[in-house]
Motif scaffolding. Sequence first.
Motif, PDB file in Angstrom:
ATOM      1  N   PRO A 128       0.708  -1.213   0.001  1.00 57.50           N
ATOM      2  CA  PRO A 128      -0.031  -0.071   0.120  1.00 57.50           C
ATOM      3  C   PRO A 128       0.918   1.235   0.153  1.00 57.50           C
ATOM      4  O   PRO A 128       1.832   1.132   0.267  1.00 57.50           O
ATOM      5  N   GLU A 129       0.270   2.358  -0.516  1.00 60.20           N
ATOM      6  CA  GLU A 129       0.972   3.700  -0.493  1.00 60.20           C
ATOM      7  C   GLU A 129       1.506   3.944   1.124  1.00 60.20           C
ATOM      8  O   GLU A 129       0.565   3.919   1.986  1.00 60.20           O
ATOM      9  N   GLY A 130       2.770   4.526   0.852  1.00 60.02           N
ATOM     10  CA  GLY A 130       3.417   4.835   2.227  1.00 60.02           C
ATOM     11  C   GLY A 130       4.030   3.689   3.034  1.00 60.02           C
ATOM     12  O   GLY A 130       4.763   4.023   4.117  1.00 60.02           O
ATOM     13  N   ALA A 131       3.919   2.666   2.605  1.00 60.83           N
ATOM     14  CA  ALA A 131       4.479   1.251   3.260  1.00 60.83           C
ATOM     15  C   ALA A 131       5.773   0.800   2.758  1.00 60.83           C
ATOM     16  O   ALA A 131       5.862   0.879   1.159  1.00 60.83           O
ATOM     17  N   VAL A 132       6.764   0.214   3.512  1.00 61.86           N
ATOM     18  CA  VAL A 132       7.996   0.061   2.587  1.00 61.86           C
ATOM     19  C   VAL A 132       8.489  -1.157   3.543  1.00 61.86           C
ATOM     20  O   VAL A 132       7.912  -1.639   4.462  1.00 61.86           O
ATOM     21  N   LEU A 133       9.286  -2.048   2.767  1.00 63.79           N
ATOM     22  CA  LEU A 133       9.591  -3.321   3.371  1.00 63.79           C
ATOM     23  C   LEU A 133      10.865  -2.919   4.377  1.00 63.79           C
ATOM     24  O   LEU A 133      11.628  -2.172   4.088  1.00 63.79           O
ATOM     25  N   ALA A 134      10.755  -3.746   5.351  1.00 58.50           N
ATOM     26  CA  ALA A 134      11.901  -3.296   6.437  1.00 58.50           C
ATOM     27  C   ALA A 134      13.152  -3.707   5.866  1.00 58.50           C
ATOM     28  O   ALA A 134      14.132  -3.170   6.059  1.00 58.50           O
TER      29      ALA A 134
ATOM     30  N   ARG B 233      -4.473  -0.057   8.750  1.00 57.31           N
ATOM     31  CA  ARG B 233      -4.975  -0.096   7.242  1.00 57.31           C
ATOM     32  C   ARG B 233      -4.092  -1.058   6.352  1.00 57.31           C
ATOM     33  O   ARG B 233      -4.691  -1.841   5.458  1.00 57.31           O
ATOM     34  N   THR B 234      -2.756  -1.024   6.820  1.00 56.12           N
ATOM     35  CA  THR B 234      -2.015  -1.605   5.699  1.00 56.12           C
ATOM     36  C   THR B 234      -2.322  -3.218   6.064  1.00 56.12           C
ATOM     37  O   THR B 234      -2.220  -3.967   5.152  1.00 56.12           O
ATOM     38  N   ALA B 235      -2.145  -3.525   7.523  1.00 53.80           N
ATOM     39  CA  ALA B 235      -2.351  -5.000   7.742  1.00 53.80           C
ATOM     40  C   ALA B 235      -3.771  -5.593   7.094  1.00 53.80           C
ATOM     41  O   ALA B 235      -3.777  -6.687   6.394  1.00 53.80           O
ATOM     42  N   ARG B 236      -4.698  -4.761   7.321  1.00 52.58           N
ATOM     43  CA  ARG B 236      -5.995  -5.067   6.539  1.00 52.58           C
ATOM     44  C   ARG B 236      -6.128  -5.142   5.157  1.00 52.58           C
ATOM     45  O   ARG B 236      -6.646  -6.116   4.530  1.00 52.58           O
ATOM     46  N   ALA B 237      -5.328  -4.271   4.413  1.00 49.49           N
ATOM     47  CA  ALA B 237      -5.029  -4.225   3.075  1.00 49.49           C
ATOM     48  C   ALA B 237      -4.257  -5.712   2.704  1.00 49.49           C
ATOM     49  O   ALA B 237      -4.661  -6.217   1.375  1.00 49.49           O
ATOM     50  N   LEU B 238      -3.508  -6.047   3.608  1.00 57.91           N
ATOM     51  CA  LEU B 238      -2.690  -7.246   3.418  1.00 57.91           C
ATOM     52  C   LEU B 238      -3.374  -8.627   3.705  1.00 57.91           C
ATOM     53  O   LEU B 238      -2.570  -9.514   3.760  1.00 57.91           O
ATOM     54  N   ASP B 239      -4.365  -8.277   4.099  1.00 53.03           N
ATOM     55  CA  ASP B 239      -5.367  -9.462   4.689  1.00 53.03           C
ATOM     56  C   ASP B 239      -4.655 -10.280   5.659  1.00 53.03           C
ATOM     57  O   ASP B 239      -4.619 -11.267   6.250  1.00 53.03           O
ATOM     58  N   TYR B 240      -3.852  -9.478   6.582  1.00 54.90           N
ATOM     59  CA  TYR B 240      -3.173  -9.764   7.974  1.00 54.90           C
ATOM     60  C   TYR B 240      -2.271 -10.941   7.634  1.00 54.90           C
ATOM     61  O   TYR B 240      -2.156 -11.886   8.484  1.00 54.90           O
ATOM     62  N   ARG B 241      -1.810 -11.121   6.626  1.00 56.33           N
ATOM     63  CA  ARG B 241      -0.457 -12.128   6.196  1.00 56.33           C
ATOM     64  C   ARG B 241       0.916 -11.685   6.391  1.00 56.33           C
ATOM     65  O   ARG B 241       1.686 -12.338   6.607  1.00 56.33           O
ATOM     66  N   ASN B 242       1.061 -10.414   6.692  1.00 57.59           N
ATOM     67  CA  ASN B 242       2.369  -9.968   6.919  1.00 57.59           C
ATOM     68  C   ASN B 242       2.323  -9.126   8.258  1.00 57.59           C
ATOM     69  O   ASN B 242       1.534  -8.430   8.774  1.00 57.59           O
ATOM     70  N   ARG B 243       3.594  -9.230   8.972  1.00 57.14           N
ATOM     71  CA  ARG B 243       3.745  -8.299  10.020  1.00 57.14           C
ATOM     72  C   ARG B 243       3.855  -6.857   9.595  1.00 57.14           C
ATOM     73  O   ARG B 243       4.814  -6.809   8.766  1.00 57.14           O
ATOM     74  N   VAL B 244       3.382  -5.970  10.365  1.00 60.92           N
ATOM     75  CA  VAL B 244       3.534  -4.479  10.046  1.00 60.92           C
ATOM     76  C   VAL B 244       3.969  -3.759  11.440  1.00 60.92           C
ATOM     77  O   VAL B 244       3.429  -3.933  12.460  1.00 60.92           O
ATOM     78  N   VAL B 245       4.954  -3.149  11.170  1.00 65.00           N
ATOM     79  CA  VAL B 245       5.670  -2.567  12.081  1.00 65.00           C
ATOM     80  C   VAL B 245       5.616  -0.896  12.028  1.00 65.00           C
ATOM     81  O   VAL B 245       5.972  -0.458  10.848  1.00 65.00           O
ATOM     82  N   THR B 246       5.426  -0.251  13.022  1.00 65.78           N
ATOM     83  CA  THR B 246       5.572   1.284  12.852  1.00 65.78           C
ATOM     84  C   THR B 246       6.902   1.952  13.296  1.00 65.78           C
ATOM     85  O   THR B 246       7.667   1.136  13.951  1.00 65.78           O
ATOM     86  N   VAL B 247       7.369   3.124  12.832  1.00 65.46           N
ATOM     87  CA  VAL B 247       8.306   3.715  13.166  1.00 65.46           C
ATOM     88  C   VAL B 247       8.724   3.592  14.542  1.00 65.46           C
ATOM     89  O   VAL B 247      10.091   3.502  14.929  1.00 65.46           O
TER      90      VAL B 247
END
Length: 219
Positions: free
Chosen positions: A73-79, A111-125
């Motif tokens: 999704p827009e604004g997200a990057v891979l670690a 929002r990002t986790a929902r868009a990815l159907d909760y398949r990936n771990r999402v971490v904030t800054v």
Amino acid sequence: RGVTGPVSTILSVKPGYEVAIETALGFALQNIVVENETAAKAAMAFLRDERAGRATFLPLDTVKPGSFNGRLPEGAVLASSLVTYDEKYANIVSSLLGRIVVVDDINEASRTARALDYRNRVVTVDGQVVNAGGSMTGGWAARSAGILSRANELERLNRQRAGVEEQRTAAAQAMEEARREATAAAYEVETAQAQQRQQNLPAPFFEFSFFHFYYFLVR
């Protein structure tokens, strides 16, 4: 033999993302990178024989890269894109960080986790997490307490120290140059003063006496 060191020593983090990467890696920061499977087996045997504890080893010849499937999704990057490392460690970094997504804040993480159907771990800054599967982990994390944060701070201080050393060397050189110029100027002043004194002196006595002797001799 064949032991490189913990994961924390093989990568550098883009400033401002230390907490996010430390959170993404968790205990994996202390996993030990080794050259090959043989080195890992030898290290595990050593720990067993010495009763010195347990560790997770990451052999360069067996660890497979991780891959992100889907569209960010827009604004997200891979670690994995927020760290730098030697290319030979690419599989290890990809395996540990290649599926983890980093975003700015917890609302964006949701929002990002929902868009990815909760398949990936999402971490904030700032270290909040929406885990794969939908669970959430968060709270307060000191921005300067982690291994990577301290490493970046040490690097910054080393650069600052190097800059100060350069300034000190330049100042010492300037001082030495100023000392030489002052010495040269003092010599020129002394020479000028000596010349001035010489010009202000009366004619030497032997010149005066010779003139009178010649005068009387002619007469």
